[in-house]
Design a protein around this motif. Sequence first.
Motif, PDB file in Angstrom:
ATOM      1  N   SER A   1       2.298   1.814  -3.429  1.00 44.17           N
ATOM      2  CA  SER A   1       1.333   2.401  -4.361  1.00 44.17           C
ATOM      3  C   SER A   1       1.122   3.888  -4.079  1.00 44.17           C
ATOM      4  O   SER A   1       1.080   4.707  -5.000  1.00 44.17           O
ATOM      5  CB  SER A   1      -0.011   1.678  -4.267  1.00 44.17           C
ATOM      6  OG  SER A   1       0.157   0.342  -4.637  1.00 44.17           O
ATOM      7  N   ASN A   2       1.016   4.202  -2.785  1.00 42.44           N
ATOM      8  CA  ASN A   2       0.855   5.608  -2.405  1.00 42.44           C
ATOM      9  C   ASN A   2       2.037   6.432  -2.868  1.00 42.44           C
ATOM     10  O   ASN A   2       1.892   7.518  -3.430  1.00 42.44           O
ATOM     11  CB  ASN A   2       0.771   5.740  -0.876  1.00 42.44           C
ATOM     12  CG  ASN A   2      -0.647   5.517  -0.397  1.00 42.44           C
ATOM     13  OD1 ASN A   2      -1.568   5.471  -1.214  1.00 42.44           O
ATOM     14  ND2 ASN A   2      -0.818   5.366   0.903  1.00 42.44           N
TER      15      ASN A   2
ATOM     16  N   GLY B   1      -0.642   2.686 -10.525  1.00 42.96           N
ATOM     17  CA  GLY B   1      -0.868   2.882  -9.092  1.00 42.96           C
ATOM     18  C   GLY B   1      -2.342   2.828  -8.755  1.00 42.96           C
ATOM     19  O   GLY B   1      -2.771   2.127  -7.843  1.00 42.96           O
ATOM     20  N   LYS B   2      -3.140   3.526  -9.560  1.00 46.87           N
ATOM     21  CA  LYS B   2      -4.586   3.552  -9.306  1.00 46.87           C
ATOM     22  C   LYS B   2      -5.187   2.162  -9.477  1.00 46.87           C
ATOM     23  O   LYS B   2      -6.026   1.732  -8.694  1.00 46.87           O
ATOM     24  CB  LYS B   2      -5.272   4.508 -10.289  1.00 46.87           C
ATOM     25  CG  LYS B   2      -5.195   5.965  -9.879  1.00 46.87           C
ATOM     26  CD  LYS B   2      -6.010   6.790 -10.856  1.00 46.87           C
ATOM     27  CE  LYS B   2      -5.771   8.287 -10.651  1.00 46.87           C
ATOM     28  NZ  LYS B   2      -6.188   9.038 -11.842  1.00 46.87           N
TER      29      LYS B   2
ATOM     30  N   ALA C   1       1.986   6.972  -6.557  1.00 46.62           N
ATOM     31  CA  ALA C   1       0.983   7.959  -6.961  1.00 46.62           C
ATOM     32  C   ALA C   1       1.466   9.372  -6.646  1.00 46.62           C
ATOM     33  O   ALA C   1       1.391  10.281  -7.482  1.00 46.62           O
ATOM     34  CB  ALA C   1      -0.329   7.670  -6.240  1.00 46.62           C
ATOM     35  N   THR C   2       2.010   9.542  -5.429  1.00 47.17           N
ATOM     36  CA  THR C   2       2.452  10.868  -5.017  1.00 47.17           C
ATOM     37  C   THR C   2       3.591  11.357  -5.900  1.00 47.17           C
ATOM     38  O   THR C   2       3.567  12.471  -6.439  1.00 47.17           O
ATOM     39  CB  THR C   2       2.926  10.827  -3.543  1.00 47.17           C
ATOM     40  OG1 THR C   2       1.948  10.137  -2.794  1.00 47.17           O
ATOM     41  CG2 THR C   2       3.141  12.213  -2.987  1.00 47.17           C
TER      42      THR C   2
ATOM     43  N   GLN D   1      -4.380  -0.034  -6.583  1.00 45.25           N
ATOM     44  CA  GLN D   1      -5.177   0.291  -5.409  1.00 45.25           C
ATOM     45  C   GLN D   1      -6.640  -0.037  -5.638  1.00 45.25           C
ATOM     46  O   GLN D   1      -7.439  -0.005  -4.719  1.00 45.25           O
ATOM     47  CB  GLN D   1      -5.044   1.772  -5.072  1.00 45.25           C
ATOM     48  CG  GLN D   1      -3.726   2.096  -4.398  1.00 45.25           C
ATOM     49  CD  GLN D   1      -3.573   3.584  -4.213  1.00 45.25           C
ATOM     50  OE1 GLN D   1      -3.913   4.357  -5.098  1.00 45.25           O
ATOM     51  NE2 GLN D   1      -3.070   3.982  -3.060  1.00 45.25           N
TER      52      GLN D   1
ATOM     53  N   ARG E   1       0.842  -1.197   0.000  1.00 40.40           N
ATOM     54  CA  ARG E   1       0.000   0.000   0.000  1.00 40.40           C
ATOM     55  C   ARG E   1       0.882   1.254   0.000  1.00 40.40           C
ATOM     56  O   ARG E   1       0.645   2.204  -0.749  1.00 40.40           O
ATOM     57  CB  ARG E   1      -0.893  -0.013   1.244  1.00 40.40           C
ATOM     58  CG  ARG E   1      -2.132   0.862   1.147  1.00 40.40           C
ATOM     59  CD  ARG E   1      -2.897   0.860   2.452  1.00 40.40           C
ATOM     60  NE  ARG E   1      -2.082   1.292   3.581  1.00 40.40           N
ATOM     61  CZ  ARG E   1      -1.800   2.563   3.853  1.00 40.40           C
ATOM     62  NH1 ARG E   1      -2.272   3.532   3.081  1.00 40.40           N
ATOM     63  NH2 ARG E   1      -1.054   2.879   4.884  1.00 40.40           N
ATOM     64  N   LEU E   2       1.935   1.204   0.833  1.00 42.68           N
ATOM     65  CA  LEU E   2       2.854   2.340   0.891  1.00 42.68           C
ATOM     66  C   LEU E   2       3.502   2.581  -0.463  1.00 42.68           C
ATOM     67  O   LEU E   2       3.645   3.711  -0.912  1.00 42.68           O
ATOM     68  CB  LEU E   2       3.940   2.084   1.942  1.00 42.68           C
ATOM     69  CG  LEU E   2       3.469   2.160   3.385  1.00 42.68           C
ATOM     70  CD1 LEU E   2       4.596   1.772   4.336  1.00 42.68           C
ATOM     71  CD2 LEU E   2       2.972   3.576   3.713  1.00 42.68           C
TER      72      LEU E   2
END
Lengths: 464, 226
Positions: free
Chosen positions: A220-221, A281-282, A224-225, A285, A217-218
């Motif tokens: 992917s975040n 990434g989206k 995205a960031t 998630q 999860r980290l």
Amino acid sequence: MSEPQIDLTLADITRLEEIVDRGALGEVCRSFFDLFSLPIRVFSHDGTLLADVHETREICRYVNTLPKGRAACSGLVSEVKGIDPQDGVVVHPCFTGAVYRIVPIDYQGRRLGRFVIGPYLPAEVREVPRSLLVIDERLEAEKARAALTEMPRVREETAERLSDHLTHILDLIIFSGHRAFLTSQMHVASVRESYKVLSDKNAELQTAFDRLKELDRLKSNFLATVSHELRTPLTSIIGYSDMLATGIAGDLNEEQAEFVETIRGKGDHLLALISSLLDLGKLEQGNLPLRRELIGPRDLLEEVAKTMTPAAEKKGVQMKVQVEGALPPIAADPVRIKQVLFNLCENAVKFSPRGGDVTLGVRSVELESDGDGDGMGFVLMAAPKTALEISVSDQGPGIPSGEQQKIFDAFYQVDGSSTREHGGTGLGLSIVKRLVEAHGGQVWVDSVVGEGTTFSFTIPEGDE
Amino acid sequence: MQLDFKARELTIKLVYYGPALSGKTTNLQAIHRLVSAEVAGRLMTLETQDDRTLFFDLLPLSLNAGKGLQVRVKLFTVPGQVIHNATRRLVLQGADGVAFIADSQRTETKSNAASFVNLRQNLTDQGIEPASMPLVIQFNKRDLPDIRTDDEIDALASRGKEPVFKAVALRGVGVLETLMGLMEITWNRLEDEHRLSEKFGLTPGPLLAELERHLGVAEAIQRVSR
């Protein structure tokens, strides 16, 4: 996990009745009685009567008709009951001249109970004993003598052998019972112990799994960031190079124009890469919403082919569309389906040799279902379900069979050098796969090295 | 150990540990054969498969130690196969002493060591400091070819802490010596911990001699060596 309730430490028996089935014990005593006509009683260590097979003897019946006789008899019976044969067999006399033989039941060095044989008359007793005659003044000697003759007579050594025999039988019964008891307890305890080990392992695995999920999860975040943060300055870079290229800030000489063009080209490439990362990434998630609408398959393919034509012609490649029969519209997100098709077509054009064809095909197929995979209820479960199968074929170099699964992984390219030769981000196919799967479909590749490659994917019809 | 003052009864648990097929059950069978029926009860074998122990074997010994004290010694074996560790842990619970039966064959050296590591681990898991557990080691199968030599074992034994015995359990050789060796160090340990001599007026020397007499060790050893 609580402590085991059964103490297997010493594998001990504390109570006879835990081990021995009372019914079975009664049967053994009954057959002993039937064979030897000797009354038999079995007591546990605390004095509980576990088995009792006897017939009231004539002499006992007679003595019990007399008040003092009855008192003496019940006194004696409770006395016999209370005798604990501490140091081995006890032979206890009755006032009738008969005896009771009280035999300890020991097992693995521990006293578990006792059995009592009798009353029986020792073979050597010939006369009616005085102790019987004086028990009650109303006792008639002749009647007592007659009653006593009916009492079983046993020689002492015979009584000893009989009680040894019974001791052995009881020992065997206790041993078998103990073994069965321990076996079942061990089964339970082993299962419990194994369960505990497995639970611990499971807990460890769960912790590791949770940690990995969190890391994912980290990641992917982060992706995205970072993608978002990179895109902002990049837009300016591309915008300003555009302006430079168009001559807003003054004319450029040939060399300057070429440099600016390179900056813009690489900037576009970088932007495409970042957009793909953002999409990926989206998709990872699971928060890429699909806006499904009905799309005519023929129109879809023709539009894609038309859009691709200028780029294809630049490489001397021809775009073709093949549609088999009349096809129903499909419910899909047009933007995402086109993204899939453009991706596949760009690849196909990229790898096609000059003068080759890239063919877009579509046909209706029946999805095969094998029920739940075990063939059970196949006739019911294999209801036909249709899907559209869309394919993009090229006549490029092909993909070796060993690589065909890996190409859908992010950042994977068959030959690392091809990125440099052909460009591309290495993300295209992994995005294609996720987009198709988001539509409930599947994507696969068929390829023969040296002949070409066909990418196909299905979009199943809706359930409604 | 279990002490029942009321019944004047003392129960000691000894566990035969070791790798698969090293002869733990054979040791118990030999003891059962060599010791008089008044002392040794029936040998109980719990669950076997192809002659391999799945749960445990149990041989109960009981003797009157004098002064009205009944001493019960329960000999257990563990299953040696690696997969039965859960059962081994269960059997090891509450052990007062351990006889480690090693296979003398050279090829088994590694499995002996692995089983010993497993013993230490299982003791540690139960909160027992392995070094505090009374332990004797028996090198069994001395009659087989290609074994570790007496000299090798003696040299190693002189550097180790535990008493080491050599045996041919199948023929009963060395089996009672191992048992008596284990009884001695176990009793000394229990004496240190529970002051049995004060409680029962027993001194270890005579008690062990009594035990040896009850077990008929001297006669049995003579019989075996003949």
